[in-house]
Design a protein around this motif. Sequence first.
Motif, PDB file in Angstrom:
ATOM      1  N   PHE A   2       6.750   8.038   4.415  1.00 56.28           N
ATOM      2  CA  PHE A   2       8.177   7.902   4.093  1.00 56.28           C
ATOM      3  C   PHE A   2       8.388   7.803   2.579  1.00 56.28           C
ATOM      4  O   PHE A   2       9.309   8.399   2.026  1.00 56.28           O
ATOM      5  CB  PHE A   2       8.718   6.652   4.790  1.00 56.28           C
ATOM      6  N   THR A   3       7.512   7.050   1.923  1.00 55.54           N
ATOM      7  CA  THR A   3       7.688   6.827   0.483  1.00 55.54           C
ATOM      8  C   THR A   3       6.573   7.443  -0.364  1.00 55.54           C
ATOM      9  O   THR A   3       6.566   7.271  -1.578  1.00 55.54           O
ATOM     10  CB  THR A   3       7.714   5.310   0.172  1.00 55.54           C
ATOM     11  N   TRP A  36       8.831 -12.159  -2.130  1.00 50.91           N
ATOM     12  CA  TRP A  36       8.323 -10.789  -2.333  1.00 50.91           C
ATOM     13  C   TRP A  36       6.794 -10.742  -2.300  1.00 50.91           C
ATOM     14  O   TRP A  36       6.201  -9.922  -1.612  1.00 50.91           O
ATOM     15  CB  TRP A  36       8.857 -10.248  -3.662  1.00 50.91           C
ATOM     16  N   ARG A  62       8.009  -5.869   5.219  1.00 47.40           N
ATOM     17  CA  ARG A  62       8.837  -6.559   4.222  1.00 47.40           C
ATOM     18  C   ARG A  62      10.092  -5.743   3.919  1.00 47.40           C
ATOM     19  O   ARG A  62      11.192  -6.278   3.848  1.00 47.40           O
ATOM     20  CB  ARG A  62       8.012  -6.781   2.951  1.00 47.40           C
ATOM     21  N   GLN A  63       9.941  -4.438   3.784  1.00 53.79           N
ATOM     22  CA  GLN A  63      11.099  -3.583   3.516  1.00 53.79           C
ATOM     23  C   GLN A  63      12.116  -3.697   4.656  1.00 53.79           C
ATOM     24  O   GLN A  63      13.315  -3.823   4.429  1.00 53.79           O
ATOM     25  CB  GLN A  63      10.649  -2.125   3.341  1.00 53.79           C
ATOM     26  N   CYS A  99      17.982   5.778   8.207  1.00 51.87           N
ATOM     27  CA  CYS A  99      17.146   6.618   7.355  1.00 51.87           C
ATOM     28  C   CYS A  99      16.856   7.964   8.008  1.00 51.87           C
ATOM     29  O   CYS A  99      16.721   8.050   9.215  1.00 51.87           O
ATOM     30  CB  CYS A  99      15.838   5.899   7.037  1.00 51.87           C
ATOM     31  N   PRO A 157       4.349   3.696  -3.244  1.00 53.88           N
ATOM     32  CA  PRO A 157       4.835   2.369  -3.636  1.00 53.88           C
ATOM     33  C   PRO A 157       4.828   1.369  -2.469  1.00 53.88           C
ATOM     34  O   PRO A 157       4.845   0.174  -2.704  1.00 53.88           O
ATOM     35  CB  PRO A 157       6.278   2.605  -4.096  1.00 53.88           C
ATOM     36  N   ARG A 158       4.809   1.862  -1.237  1.00 50.72           N
ATOM     37  CA  ARG A 158       4.704   0.963  -0.077  1.00 50.72           C
ATOM     38  C   ARG A 158       3.497   1.366   0.748  1.00 50.72           C
ATOM     39  O   ARG A 158       3.604   2.050   1.753  1.00 50.72           O
ATOM     40  CB  ARG A 158       5.974   1.057   0.781  1.00 50.72           C
ATOM     41  N   TYR A 188      18.898  -7.233   1.044  1.00 47.81           N
ATOM     42  CA  TYR A 188      19.583  -6.215   0.229  1.00 47.81           C
ATOM     43  C   TYR A 188      20.966  -5.897   0.788  1.00 47.81           C
ATOM     44  O   TYR A 188      21.953  -5.832   0.053  1.00 47.81           O
ATOM     45  CB  TYR A 188      18.798  -4.896   0.166  1.00 47.81           C
ATOM     46  N   HIS A 243      15.566  -5.343   3.786  1.00 46.58           N
ATOM     47  CA  HIS A 243      16.732  -4.461   3.812  1.00 46.58           C
ATOM     48  C   HIS A 243      17.824  -5.059   4.684  1.00 46.58           C
ATOM     49  O   HIS A 243      18.987  -5.142   4.296  1.00 46.58           O
ATOM     50  CB  HIS A 243      16.323  -3.070   4.327  1.00 46.58           C
ATOM     51  N   GLU A 292      23.403  -8.670   0.242  1.00 48.51           N
ATOM     52  CA  GLU A 292      23.840  -8.769  -1.148  1.00 48.51           C
ATOM     53  C   GLU A 292      24.837  -7.653  -1.488  1.00 48.51           C
ATOM     54  O   GLU A 292      25.798  -7.853  -2.221  1.00 48.51           O
ATOM     55  CB  GLU A 292      22.620  -8.688  -2.067  1.00 48.51           C
TER      56      GLU A 292
END
Lengths: 274, 346
Positions: B281-282, B225, B299-300, B252, B290-291, B308, B304, B311
């Motif tokens: 976007f964020t 991260w 990285r996202q 998205c 935040p991004r 993510y 993703h 998982e």
Amino acid sequence: MDHNAYIPKLAKIIEIKEEVGGARAIKTFRTQFLEDNGFSHQSGQCAMLSVFGKGEAMISISSSPLEKDYLQFSILKMGRVTSALHETQVGDIIGIRGPYGNSFPIEKWKGKNLIFIGGGIGLAPLWSVLNTALGKKQDFGNLTLFYGARTSKDVVFKQELEELKNKMTVHLSIDVEEPDWEEYVGFVPLNILDKKPSPKNAITITCGPPIMIKFVIQNLQALGFKDEQIYTTVENKMKCGIGKCGRCNIGLHYVCKDGPVYSWAELKNLPQEY
Amino acid sequence: MDKILLKKAFPQWVKKLQAYRIYAPSKDEDIWTYETVTTPEDIDLEFLTTALSPKKIIFPQREVYLEFEKADEDNPKIKEILPDDDPTIVFGVRPCDAKALTLTDKVFGGDFEDVYYWKRRNQTILVGLACNTPPSPNCFCLSVDGYPHSTEGLDILLTDMGDKYHVKSLTKNGEKLLNLAKSLFTPPKTGDKKDLQKIHAESEKKIKRQIKNLKKVPPKLKGMWDSPFWDEEAMSCLRCGICTYMCPTCHCFDINDEVHSSVPLKGQRIRTWDTCQFPDFTMHSSGHNPRPDKASRLRQRIMHKFQYFVEKYANYQCTGCGRCITNCPVGIDIIQVLDKVRDYGS
Ligand SMILES: Cc1cc2nc3c(=O)[nH]c(=O)nc-3n(C[C@H](O)[C@H](O)[C@H](O)COP(=O)(O)OP(=O)(O)OC[C@H]3O[C@@H](n4cnc5c(N)ncnc54)[C@H](O)[C@@H]3O)c2cc1C
Ligand code: FES
């Protein structure tokens, strides 16, 4: 479950109260659906409000689920949609869809002392859970509220806060000195260090700007609160509210579904993406 | 059910499918896209990777889903706009793109079913075409649990066998299409089965690009991260977002109101594809983001797809179509990025 989660239900604005004027105006709205649709929420959940022609904004439901007659929202004027909401009049119709997200695990908190910590518009999401706790006061220990705003003019729910002082401990604060202010002067996290609430058998719930939350948590930890005793909410940008548009994630969590309520024990293990 | 269809009988089959709206690959200058066709002659199954995958048919780039109207003193009226009811067939779906739909299914399904997506998905029959040779030099399906002749997500898989197609019908819907022209489909002969196996085995060997040991990437990403790796890799990114717009698995979107008349108010609520590669976007309306940089957005995208999603659903959110590699204007290559992640720090 609704057939189509994207379609809002029409609701009438039945009451508007101006909380704060000026550049950072806040108004509180009470709404009633035109038709009964089984909408039922829990404290901590949000709803997507529509002003048709302007768009949608995600807003915390600030009324308690115990209040059956209306839904209440307290809204800070920010951009397109929230400004349009501020221009509405009593009797106007808006759209509402939801409720979205998880909620405060208030059932788990029975018998505990609850400490609510809010800053600015962050009192809105707290207001619902606080009133639910007050409505079932016998289920809980002591109830305490810390609330801070930039200036005395920025304090929301002024009258309600005065009344609240008869029912629970209320510690108010403003950021900088003012002539007639008799309570604490300084940021909310400092007021906490000043009053030193006890972590014993306590749960804290904190909502407000990210920077306030960060220091509140640090100071609670310094007072001996454990991660599991600290709850907060996260407000990432949202569009769909139902985990599809991919916008609000923190790591593999979609805040619109898996949040906005987190214990610090959970949140500290997620990436810093809020 | 396995059948053989002579290529010269293919137009007769398509003629029997007139009750359906048919999409097929079509070439516009040198770009392949899926377009609606009216005659069998318009269907060209000798095509390279299409610019966009058939995802755009199920989940269009721009979609009106609500209309609103308000005359003077009246209450606003709103109307849900649903997709039409026309049953649809897509010819020439590549196995990677069909598999991609099984991944977007997971996102648009679950506890809030997306009615727009599912209406189209449920009325669309996918007729795939095995990739005997990779349609793009950047194909890497084998590395992400795919095959050039995979049947996942398809109703029918066609394999080109020279003057005939091997036709594998995989679902009730597939069966339905064959039954509309029963006499054209004959059982495979003993030699056909062997030939098919050979074609499929050879098609795998022709795939040049691969990511070795991709299994190691998801656990590795978990510890990366805060790594400076993302700054290095994102340095050349122009944040154009094409990697995500072309991706068959990205889902998205944005929601906005469009006003066509202000008095009386008339307009539409639309959703449009959006991308995690754009700064707003964020971005909150306070300006807080935040991004905030290219590194956090790359990285996202990688996290993703390869952490993510793995998982959550036990699948990579990537099917190896290679479009993001081919189309990136500065040559950011997801295979190289993942190779570097796997080997990072060792
Ligand atoms: C879970 C949650 C609860 C919230 N509760 C409240 C509340 O109780 N009271 C309140 O005043 N505000 C609340 N907000 C913030 C509120 O949603 C934004 O201020 C609002 O969306 C801004 O929209 P706008 O059109 O006025 O601003 P613009 O800047 O014009 O917004 C443009 C678009 O970006 C989106 N957007 C921008 N900023 C945000 C943001 N911070 N969060 C979410 N979406 C954003 C909006 O959906 C809008 O479509 C909450 C946000 C979240 C995520
Ligand atoms: S708001 Fe769309 S995924 Fe959370």
